[in-house]
Enzyme design. Structure first.
Site, PDB file in Angstrom:
ATOM      1  N   GLY A 115       0.821  -1.199   0.000  1.00 60.96           N
ATOM      2  CA  GLY A 115       0.000   0.000   0.000  1.00 60.96           C
ATOM      3  C   GLY A 115       0.851   1.243   0.000  1.00 60.96           C
ATOM      4  O   GLY A 115       2.037   1.215  -0.353  1.00 60.96           O
ATOM      5  N   VAL A 120       3.051  -6.031   2.975  1.00 59.75           N
ATOM      6  CA  VAL A 120       2.574  -7.106   3.840  1.00 59.75           C
ATOM      7  C   VAL A 120       3.219  -8.416   3.393  1.00 59.75           C
ATOM      8  O   VAL A 120       3.176  -8.763   2.207  1.00 59.75           O
ATOM      9  CB  VAL A 120       1.037  -7.225   3.793  1.00 59.75           C
ATOM     10  CG1 VAL A 120       0.561  -8.326   4.738  1.00 59.75           C
ATOM     11  CG2 VAL A 120       0.387  -5.893   4.151  1.00 59.75           C
ATOM     12  N   ASP A 235     -11.393   4.453   4.734  1.00 53.42           N
ATOM     13  CA  ASP A 235     -10.799   3.848   3.527  1.00 53.42           C
ATOM     14  C   ASP A 235     -11.387   2.462   3.270  1.00 53.42           C
ATOM     15  O   ASP A 235     -10.668   1.492   3.071  1.00 53.42           O
ATOM     16  CB  ASP A 235      -9.282   3.759   3.674  1.00 53.42           C
ATOM     17  CG  ASP A 235      -8.587   3.506   2.341  1.00 53.42           C
ATOM     18  OD1 ASP A 235      -9.208   3.752   1.287  1.00 53.42           O
ATOM     19  OD2 ASP A 235      -7.431   3.048   2.341  1.00 53.42           O
TER      20      ASP A 235
END
Length: 406
Positions: A115, A120, A235
């Protein structure tokens, strides 16, 4: 002086001047013999010792500072350091070394997502627990990375619900911030809506659609109305909805979430923590952002409801709100309204009408999808007060579940 007028002075001429002395015995009698050479030597010796002491102290200070900086650099660079302990005892302490080992040194093959502020990685801890390690990269976001980390930790620490992602633990160093989460083996909602092979997602029938919408609605309802500290997610989108082993949806990624004191405030701007300010950040992702945010509006529950509505319409149509179809001011909401209610088959994705696992007739399935579409349209109203609350949304989906199962 040994000559001149001083030579003719008698001894009593110097009475009362105890500090006066004569350099030689031939000088004025009665004056003490001067020992200036010895005194000057002692004075010089003291000066030398003082200078040497000052230089030595200064040198030791420089050496100490250099050593401290070197150690500090090694601490920041080393992957072997323990992370700072958590403030709550129910989160295990984990070292940066263990995270490094669990992810194979954060190697590229373990990367499962990314992101704005970090990546991740999939990993396995020493006790066999499979985890997702969210590592924030300070190089990409500067000081905002640290603020995003604190925001997300603040939300996860204060909230607990079955439809919100739970945190295993956190790990932080001056140049390293990581959040350790359970590994969601079924990926994200986005990966099911848009599988890589282009075909229908696994297990995607009408019952699944209603269940996923209900899970997301329940998670948001808790955040908006029942959490100890009320939260605006800011978001919400399919990539931030994860699916666990039982295909239950959980809301994740609270990097720009906003904690608010009192949901009764008109503008919902009361911040429970200065770290939760979203000033300077885009309040969400393109296509899911409530229109009032573009006019300078503050983060609000109504903004989350709008994002939920967009995502619900996206699930029904399997059209992204950023699809090339929506150009020149046309939105997903507007496109659906154009075809509603006279030409619904042109916009409803086929898997929902098949309804093989729901054991419903085509007419029943069509009614369920239409009601979900009506709910999505209501949530994406341009005016924030016209939108339902997540409590209303949750209740409506619960009624749909009951009607489709009867």
């Amino acid at each position: 002086p040994s000559g001149g007028a001083f030579a003719g002075f008698r001894a009593d001429a110097f009475l009362g001047n105890d500090r006066l002395c004569a350099g030689t015995a031939s000088m004025t009698p009665g004056l003490a013999r001067c020992s200036g050479a010895k005194r000057n030597h002692l004075h010089n010796r003291q000066v030398v010792l003082l200078v040497v002491g000052i230089v030595a102290s200064f040198t030791m200070a420089i050496i100490g500072l250099a050593v401290c900086r070197a150690v500090g650099r090694d601490r920041r660079r080393s992957p072997l350091l323990p992370c700072e302990p958590n403030t709550r005892g129910d989160y295990p302490r984990i070292s940066q070394r263990e995270l490094y080992e669990a992810t194979g040194g954060f190697e590229q093959s373990r990367l499962i997502g990314g992101g704005r502020f970090g990546r991740v990685y999939e990993g396995t801890l020493r006790d066999g627990t499979r985890v997702a390690v969210k590592v924030l990269d300070p190089k990409n976001g500067g000081g905002e990375v640290s603020r995003s980390f604190k925001r997300e930790c603040g939300v996860l620490r204060r909230t607990r619900h079955r439809n919100l992602v739970r945190v295993v633990t956190t790990c932080t160093q001056p140049d390293f911030h990581a959040i350790v989460l359970p590994l969601m083996t079924n990926g994200s909602l986005e990966s099911h809506l848009y599988p890589r092979d282009g075909g229908p997602g696994r297990g995607m029938d009408l019952a699944w659609l209603v269940a996923i919408a209900g899970d997301i609605a329940e998670g948001l309802t808790y955040l908006h109305h029942y959490a100890p500290v009320r939260v605006v997610h800011c978001d919400l989108k399919p990539s931030n909805v994860l699916l666990d082993d039982d295909m239950m949806a959980v809301v994740a990624d609270f990097g720009i979430a906003r904690l608010v004191k009192d949901m009764g405030d008109d503008d919902n701007t009361g911040s429970a923590d200065p770290c939760n300010s979203t000033a300077g950040l885009l309040q969400g992702s393109v296509g899911y952002i409530a229109p009032e945010y573009g006019l300078g509006g503050h983060p609000s529950t109504e903004g989350d409801v709008y994002s939920f509505g967009v995502m619900l319409l996206e699930m029904i149509t399997r059209k992204r709100p950023t699809d090339v179809l929506f150009q020149e001011g046309l939105t997903l909401h507007g496109w659906v309204r154009r075809h509603h209610p006279h030409d619904l088959t042109a916009i409803i994705a086929r898997p929902w009408l098949a309804a093989t696992d729901a054991m419903l007739s085509v007419a029943q399935a069509n009614n369920v999808v239409i009601e979900l579409m009506d709910l999505g349209i209501a949530c994406t109203q341009h005016s924030p007060p016209a939108r339902p609350t997540m409590v209303d949304v949750c209740r409506a989906i619960a009624l749909l579940k009951d009607s489709s199962s009867s």
